[in-house]
Write an enzyme that holds these catalytic residues in place. Structure first.
Site, PDB file in Angstrom:
ATOM      1  N   LYS A 110       0.796  -1.267   0.473  1.00 28.99           N
ATOM      2  CA  LYS A 110      -0.007  -0.295  -0.130  1.00 28.99           C
ATOM      3  C   LYS A 110       1.096   1.314   0.084  1.00 28.99           C
ATOM      4  O   LYS A 110       0.127   1.990  -0.950  1.00 28.99           O
ATOM      5  CB  LYS A 110      -0.949   0.375   1.067  1.00 28.99           C
ATOM      6  CG  LYS A 110      -1.909   1.301   1.617  1.00 28.99           C
ATOM      7  CD  LYS A 110      -2.537   1.310   2.692  1.00 28.99           C
ATOM      8  CE  LYS A 110      -2.908   2.862   3.361  1.00 28.99           C
ATOM      9  NZ  LYS A 110      -2.339   2.943   3.696  1.00 28.99           N
ATOM     10  N   ASN A 111       1.699   1.154   0.801  1.00 29.27           N
ATOM     11  CA  ASN A 111       2.373   2.498   1.284  1.00 29.27           C
ATOM     12  C   ASN A 111       3.081   2.859  -0.614  1.00 29.27           C
ATOM     13  O   ASN A 111       3.602   4.038  -0.640  1.00 29.27           O
ATOM     14  CB  ASN A 111       3.934   2.332   2.489  1.00 29.27           C
ATOM     15  CG  ASN A 111       2.266   2.514   2.985  1.00 29.27           C
ATOM     16  OD1 ASN A 111       1.028   3.038   3.780  1.00 29.27           O
ATOM     17  ND2 ASN A 111       3.385   1.919   4.528  1.00 29.27           N
ATOM     18  N   ARG A 135      -4.920  10.679   3.005  1.00 26.90           N
ATOM     19  CA  ARG A 135      -3.093  11.357   2.600  1.00 26.90           C
ATOM     20  C   ARG A 135      -2.313  11.448   1.895  1.00 26.90           C
ATOM     21  O   ARG A 135      -1.654  11.895   1.959  1.00 26.90           O
ATOM     22  CB  ARG A 135      -2.973  10.840   4.888  1.00 26.90           C
ATOM     23  CG  ARG A 135      -1.436  11.703   5.367  1.00 26.90           C
ATOM     24  CD  ARG A 135      -1.337  10.953   6.385  1.00 26.90           C
ATOM     25  NE  ARG A 135      -0.129  12.026   7.323  1.00 26.90           N
ATOM     26  CZ  ARG A 135      -0.097  12.824   7.265  1.00 26.90           C
ATOM     27  NH1 ARG A 135      -1.195  13.695   7.424  1.00 26.90           N
ATOM     28  NH2 ARG A 135       0.850  14.045   7.053  1.00 26.90           N
ATOM     29  N   ASP A 142      -5.051   8.189   9.060  1.00 26.62           N
ATOM     30  CA  ASP A 142      -6.030   7.588  10.665  1.00 26.62           C
ATOM     31  C   ASP A 142      -5.287   8.841  11.583  1.00 26.62           C
ATOM     32  O   ASP A 142      -4.932   9.568  11.448  1.00 26.62           O
ATOM     33  CB  ASP A 142      -4.251   6.446  11.165  1.00 26.62           C
ATOM     34  CG  ASP A 142      -4.744   5.181   9.827  1.00 26.62           C
ATOM     35  OD1 ASP A 142      -6.238   4.785   9.618  1.00 26.62           O
ATOM     36  OD2 ASP A 142      -4.035   3.700   9.373  1.00 26.62           O
ATOM     37  N   ASP A 190       4.702   0.847  11.974  1.00 23.69           N
ATOM     38  CA  ASP A 190       3.140   0.266  11.712  1.00 23.69           C
ATOM     39  C   ASP A 190       3.009  -1.710  12.005  1.00 23.69           C
ATOM     40  O   ASP A 190       1.624  -1.916  12.122  1.00 23.69           O
ATOM     41  CB  ASP A 190       2.464  -0.020   9.644  1.00 23.69           C
ATOM     42  CG  ASP A 190       2.803   0.926   9.433  1.00 23.69           C
ATOM     43  OD1 ASP A 190       2.109   2.108  10.161  1.00 23.69           O
ATOM     44  OD2 ASP A 190       3.138   1.717   7.725  1.00 23.69           O
ATOM     45  N   MET A 242       6.486   7.135  17.194  1.00 22.77           N
ATOM     46  CA  MET A 242       6.408   8.335  16.973  1.00 22.77           C
ATOM     47  C   MET A 242       5.103   8.869  16.345  1.00 22.77           C
ATOM     48  O   MET A 242       4.824  10.422  16.411  1.00 22.77           O
ATOM     49  CB  MET A 242       6.302   7.693  15.246  1.00 22.77           C
ATOM     50  CG  MET A 242       7.601   7.488  14.438  1.00 22.77           C
ATOM     51  SD  MET A 242       7.772   6.443  12.919  1.00 22.77           S
ATOM     52  CE  MET A 242       7.310   7.948  12.235  1.00 22.77           C
TER      53      MET A 242
END
Length: 437
Positions: free
Chosen positions: A22-23, A97, A121, A321, A343
């Site tokens: 996905k990223n 985003r 998110d 993640d 983070m």
């Protein structure tokens, strides 16, 4: 709002193929805006966030053709830049985003880029400063409409290369700045750049398009601007977050699972981090084999006897993640574990759902949680819960699959944002999961 009903407590067995990352896909799709020529991308995951970005690109005027499952061609030769200042874009862009990464390539190629304040998110503050400070260093002027929460950068005379030291190794920030810099005049040096495999993939794709980028894989990128880029073919890596999710699922459900074609060399510390929890995993070719952990798994301790801490860090450190997965897997380990999420200050708040299921978790503060594992002496209890974000959602799903009884998870659209047809794929290896729309 859709719901999952999960009958937990069953062992699973079989092979599972990870989806495209996905990223990475979100970065690569924005990169097609850098050229008027055709770009072919394969292994594109069929998930909500990626499909939203493809829709935004189409509305911007990109010609999109689906050749087969997961394979698309994109051609950005006739764009409608007025769409960027339309109410339609303000609505569509604010819901994703990843749409922030269209700004860099548009700024480089057309001298302007706009974006509504993006969503995503609810896991804490996620600054955009790195993106825009980089653009400003390249010579762009910053615009912000506070009333409409709308950002813009403009460089009608073009961009000029510059040296910059990023205040954080932001993956999307680095990607955005690199995409702007490849068409800037002169040399751009980016220090403290992110170096995740997905960012490396973006840089390698741009090099095939004609960009001049040195230092790929390091935290210093040196970019010599070129006048134009051409088309190319690109294949998206398997999703390392999904791979980590399946490792955790196998351990929690005492299941024998083979994760196929994982691109081992791009997984970094992920396999060894799960081994620290006592999870056995073997490399078989490019597959991961996880045997059934019928006797459980035991968390390692440090040499001095103190209990293990697993924390996130910029690559090549452990990805944030997967900390939610680590936390839920630790609830049934033998031993104790400290999870330190550095983070994002809201990402561990889902632990209240695990506590409701009987997990022994102490939330020390917004960033740290201590887990005392059950060693399978006490199973988690089924419950009803709501998914707050993608990664917490998959963690709760794993917990439900290990728990005795029938659990219900609401707001599963959050899970669908990052995991392709997850209920069908889990049923294929024996999970008892039903989607209720």
């Amino acid at each position: 709002m859709a719901t999952f009903q999960i009958e937990g407590g069953h062992q699973l067995k079989g092979d599972i193929q990870p989806q495209g990352a996905k990223n990475e896909a979100l970065q690569i799709l924005c990169g097609v805006l850098l050229t008027p020529e055709k770009v072919t991308i394969s292994n594109v995951p069929d998930i909500i966030d990626v499909n939203k970005l493809i829709m935004i690109l189409q509305n911007l005027g990109v010609k999109v053709e689906k050749l087969e499952k997961g394979v698309f061609t994109f051609q950005a030769d006739e764009l409608d830049l007025d769409y960027l200042e339309s109410e339609k874009f303000k609505k569509e862009g604010s819901g994703l985003r990843g749409s922030i990464m269209i700004v860099g390539p548009l700024l480089a190629r057309f001298g302007k880029g706009y974006i509504p304040r993006p969503g995503g998110d609810k896991i804490g503050r996620r600054r955009l400063d790195t993106h825009f400070e980089g653009f400003i260093k390249l010579g762009a002027k910053f615009r912000y409409n506070r009333e409409e929460r709308f950002y813009g950068v403009e460089a009608p005379e073009g961009l000029t290369g510059a040296y910059m030291l990023l205040d954080e190794a932001s993956v999307t920030g680095t990607a955005n700045i690199v995409m702007a810099a490849v068409l800037a005049k002169g040399t751009t040096t980016i220090y403290n750049a992110a170096c995740e495999p997905y960012l490396q993939q973006l840089c390698k794709m741009m090099v095939r398009m004609g960009a001049d980028i040195k230092g790929i894989g390091s935290n210093m990128l040196i970019i010599e601007g070129v006048e134009k880029l051409g088309g190319c073919d690109h294949r998206v890596l398997p999703d390392m977050i999904e791979i980590g999710s399946w490792i955790g699922l196998a351990a929690m459900t005492k299941s024998e699972i083979i994760i196929k074609n994982v691109s081992w060399d791009d997984l970094g510390v992920i396999p060894n981090t799960f081994r620290k929890l006592g999870i056995t995993l073997e490399r078989k070719g490019d597959d991961i084999y996880i045997p059934a952990h019928t006797d459980g798994y035991e968390v390692e301790s440090y040499i001095d006897g103190s209990f293990m801490t697993i924390a996130d860090a910029p690559w090549p450190g452990f990805t944030p993640d997967l900390l939610s997965i680590i936390l839920v897997v630790a609830t049934q380990a033998k031993g104790e574990l400290m999870v330190h999420q550095k983070m994002f200050e809201s990402r561990l708040f889902f632990t209240d759902k695990l506590i409701d299921m009987g997990a022994k978790v102490i939330l020390c503060d917004p960033h740290r949680a201590t887990v005392i594992g059950h060693n399978f002496q006490s199973t988690l209890k089924a419950t009803t819960m709501t998914s707050p974000d993608i990664r917490a959602g998959i963690s709760l799903l794993i917990a439900a699959l290990s728990a005795k009884g029938t659990s219900t998870i609401h707001n599963i659209e959050q899970i669908d944002r990052g995991y392709e047809n997850i209920d069908e794929r889990l049923r294929a290896i024996g999970a008892k999961i039903t989607r209720i729309d």
